[in-house]
Write a protein that holds these residues in place. Structure first.
Motif, PDB file in Angstrom:
ATOM      1  N   PRO A   1      57.735  83.283 -19.101  1.00 66.46           N
ATOM      2  CA  PRO A   1      56.367  83.646 -19.454  1.00 66.46           C
ATOM      3  C   PRO A   1      55.515  83.864 -18.205  1.00 66.46           C
ATOM      4  N   GLU A   2      54.602  84.824 -18.288  1.00 71.53           N
ATOM      5  CA  GLU A   2      53.724  85.112 -17.164  1.00 71.53           C
ATOM      6  C   GLU A   2      52.684  84.009 -17.050  1.00 71.53           C
ATOM      7  N   GLN A   3      52.489  83.554 -15.827  1.00 72.27           N
ATOM      8  CA  GLN A   3      51.491  82.517 -15.605  1.00 72.27           C
ATOM      9  C   GLN A   3      50.118  83.149 -15.502  1.00 72.27           C
ATOM     10  N   THR A   4      49.169  82.517 -16.102  1.00 70.01           N
ATOM     11  CA  THR A   4      47.799  82.990 -15.956  1.00 70.01           C
ATOM     12  C   THR A   4      47.117  82.130 -14.906  1.00 70.01           C
ATOM     13  N   THR A   5      46.513  82.799 -13.977  1.00 68.73           N
ATOM     14  CA  THR A   5      45.848  82.098 -12.890  1.00 68.73           C
ATOM     15  C   THR A   5      44.454  82.671 -12.756  1.00 68.73           C
ATOM     16  N   THR A   6      43.502  81.807 -12.587  1.00 70.10           N
ATOM     17  CA  THR A   6      42.149  82.311 -12.391  1.00 70.10           C
ATOM     18  C   THR A   6      41.973  82.697 -10.943  1.00 70.10           C
ATOM     19  N   ALA A   7      41.056  83.608 -10.695  1.00 72.41           N
ATOM     20  CA  ALA A   7      40.825  84.089  -9.344  1.00 72.41           C
ATOM     21  C   ALA A   7      40.405  82.954  -8.419  1.00 72.41           C
ATOM     22  N   GLN A   8      39.577  82.059  -8.891  1.00 74.85           N
ATOM     23  CA  GLN A   8      39.085  80.969  -8.054  1.00 74.85           C
ATOM     24  C   GLN A   8      40.188  79.991  -7.685  1.00 74.85           C
ATOM     25  N   ALA A   9      41.115  79.726  -8.597  1.00 75.35           N
ATOM     26  CA  ALA A   9      42.149  78.726  -8.351  1.00 75.35           C
ATOM     27  C   ALA A   9      43.146  79.170  -7.289  1.00 75.35           C
ATOM     28  N   SER A  10      43.374  80.457  -7.148  1.00 76.08           N
ATOM     29  CA  SER A  10      44.413  80.910  -6.234  1.00 76.08           C
ATOM     30  C   SER A  10      43.885  81.444  -4.910  1.00 76.08           C
ATOM     31  N   THR A  11      42.589  81.504  -4.728  1.00 74.80           N
ATOM     32  CA  THR A  11      42.023  82.036  -3.500  1.00 74.80           C
ATOM     33  C   THR A  11      40.884  81.152  -3.035  1.00 74.80           C
ATOM     34  N   ARG A  12      40.906  80.838  -1.773  1.00 79.98           N
ATOM     35  CA  ARG A  12      39.829  80.031  -1.208  1.00 79.98           C
ATOM     36  C   ARG A  12      38.838  80.950  -0.498  1.00 79.98           C
ATOM     37  N   VAL A  13      37.599  80.873  -0.925  1.00 76.40           N
ATOM     38  CA  VAL A  13      36.535  81.621  -0.254  1.00 76.40           C
ATOM     39  C   VAL A  13      35.400  80.648   0.037  1.00 76.40           C
ATOM     40  N   SER A  14      34.649  80.956   1.074  1.00 78.81           N
ATOM     41  CA  SER A  14      33.527  80.084   1.418  1.00 78.81           C
ATOM     42  C   SER A  14      32.454  80.187   0.344  1.00 78.81           C
ATOM     43  N   ALA A  15      31.559  79.227   0.349  1.00 79.44           N
ATOM     44  CA  ALA A  15      30.466  79.224  -0.646  1.00 79.44           C
ATOM     45  C   ALA A  15      29.600  80.469  -0.490  1.00 79.44           C
ATOM     46  N   SER A  16      29.325  80.869   0.746  1.00 81.76           N
ATOM     47  CA  SER A  16      28.478  82.046   0.954  1.00 81.76           C
ATOM     48  C   SER A  16      29.192  83.317   0.483  1.00 81.76           C
ATOM     49  N   GLN A  17      30.528  83.409   0.712  1.00 80.50           N
ATOM     50  CA  GLN A  17      31.281  84.570   0.221  1.00 80.50           C
ATOM     51  C   GLN A  17      31.302  84.581  -1.312  1.00 80.50           C
ATOM     52  N   ALA A  18      31.494  83.414  -1.908  1.00 81.12           N
ATOM     53  CA  ALA A  18      31.513  83.318  -3.373  1.00 81.12           C
ATOM     54  C   ALA A  18      30.185  83.778  -3.967  1.00 81.12           C
ATOM     55  N   LYS A  19      29.100  83.412  -3.316  1.00 76.65           N
ATOM     56  CA  LYS A  19      27.767  83.817  -3.776  1.00 76.65           C
ATOM     57  C   LYS A  19      27.618  85.343  -3.689  1.00 76.65           C
ATOM     58  N   LYS A  20      28.078  85.921  -2.574  1.00 82.08           N
ATOM     59  CA  LYS A  20      28.008  87.382  -2.399  1.00 82.08           C
ATOM     60  C   LYS A  20      28.872  88.086  -3.438  1.00 82.08           C
ATOM     61  N   ILE A  21      30.058  87.535  -3.687  1.00 84.84           N
ATOM     62  CA  ILE A  21      30.974  88.138  -4.661  1.00 84.84           C
ATOM     63  C   ILE A  21      30.373  88.109  -6.061  1.00 84.84           C
ATOM     64  N   ALA A  22      29.758  86.990  -6.409  1.00 80.23           N
ATOM     65  CA  ALA A  22      29.120  86.875  -7.729  1.00 80.23           C
ATOM     66  C   ALA A  22      28.030  87.937  -7.879  1.00 80.23           C
ATOM     67  N   LYS A  23      27.269  88.154  -6.820  1.00 75.70           N
ATOM     68  CA  LYS A  23      26.194  89.153  -6.848  1.00 75.70           C
ATOM     69  C   LYS A  23      26.775  90.568  -6.966  1.00 75.70           C
ATOM     70  N   ILE A  24      27.847  90.828  -6.227  1.00 74.04           N
ATOM     71  CA  ILE A  24      28.496  92.149  -6.255  1.00 74.04           C
ATOM     72  C   ILE A  24      29.037  92.468  -7.641  1.00 74.04           C
ATOM     73  N   ASN A  25      29.603  91.456  -8.311  1.00 72.91           N
ATOM     74  CA  ASN A  25      30.231  91.678  -9.619  1.00 72.91           C
ATOM     75  C   ASN A  25      29.304  91.402 -10.801  1.00 72.91           C
ATOM     76  N   ALA A  26      28.067  91.071 -10.534  1.00 69.49           N
ATOM     77  CA  ALA A  26      27.123  90.717 -11.606  1.00 69.49           C
ATOM     78  C   ALA A  26      26.922  91.848 -12.614  1.00 69.49           C
ATOM     79  N   GLY A  27      27.028  93.079 -12.184  1.00 66.23           N
ATOM     80  CA  GLY A  27      26.809  94.208 -13.084  1.00 66.23           C
ATOM     81  C   GLY A  27      28.005  94.557 -13.955  1.00 66.23           C
ATOM     82  N   LEU A  28      29.128  93.909 -13.734  1.00 67.53           N
ATOM     83  CA  LEU A  28      30.320  94.207 -14.527  1.00 67.53           C
ATOM     84  C   LEU A  28      30.323  93.405 -15.829  1.00 67.53           C
TER      85      LEU A  28
END
Length: 135
Positions: free
Chosen positions: A33-60
């Protein structure tokens, strides 16, 4: 035995081996079976990068975010530093598209721009990927 007959037999053997290996791979991959992994669990990003990413993807929409994550899973297993020849990052973009800025936020922004310009949406990019195994 002539050289051409030997070459033909060798080519046939390679084809049979390749076909058999492909079949075994297909069968075993369908059994596991294919494992489901969330983006946050498999990649480490800094808090400031995470904030920028959330803003970039907010319109999706949720559907677009799900398609984007689906593509990221297949392209790099969510890895922002994945490499494959001239391609780099989570969405395996050409390095030239990133203009030397390999940060997660720039990858997200550039991937959104690329997909919007080429496909119109992440769901359309996913559909293309499903039929071509690349996008």
């Amino acid at each position: 035995m002539s050289k051409s007959k030997l070459t033909t037999k060798f080519a046939t053997l390679l084809l049979l081996f390749g076909f058999s290996f492909g079949m075994v791979t297909d069968v075993t991959s369908s059994l596991v079976p294919e494992q489901t992994t969330t983006a946050q669990a498999s990649t480490r990003v800094s808090a400031s990068q995470a904030k920028k990413i959330a803003k970039i993807n907010a319109g999706l929409s949720k559907k677009q975010k799900a398609a984007k994550n689906w593509v990221a899973k297949r392209e790099s297993s969510f890895n922002y530093s994945a490499r494959n020849g001239r391609c780099y990052g989570r969405y395996q973009l050409l390095k030239s598209y990133l203009h030397g800025d390999y940060s997660p936020a720039n990858q997200e922004k550039t991937a959104n721009k690329y997909v919007n310009n080429r496909y119109g949406s992440w769901t359309k990019a996913k559909r293309f990927w499903q039929s071509h195994h690349w996008y």
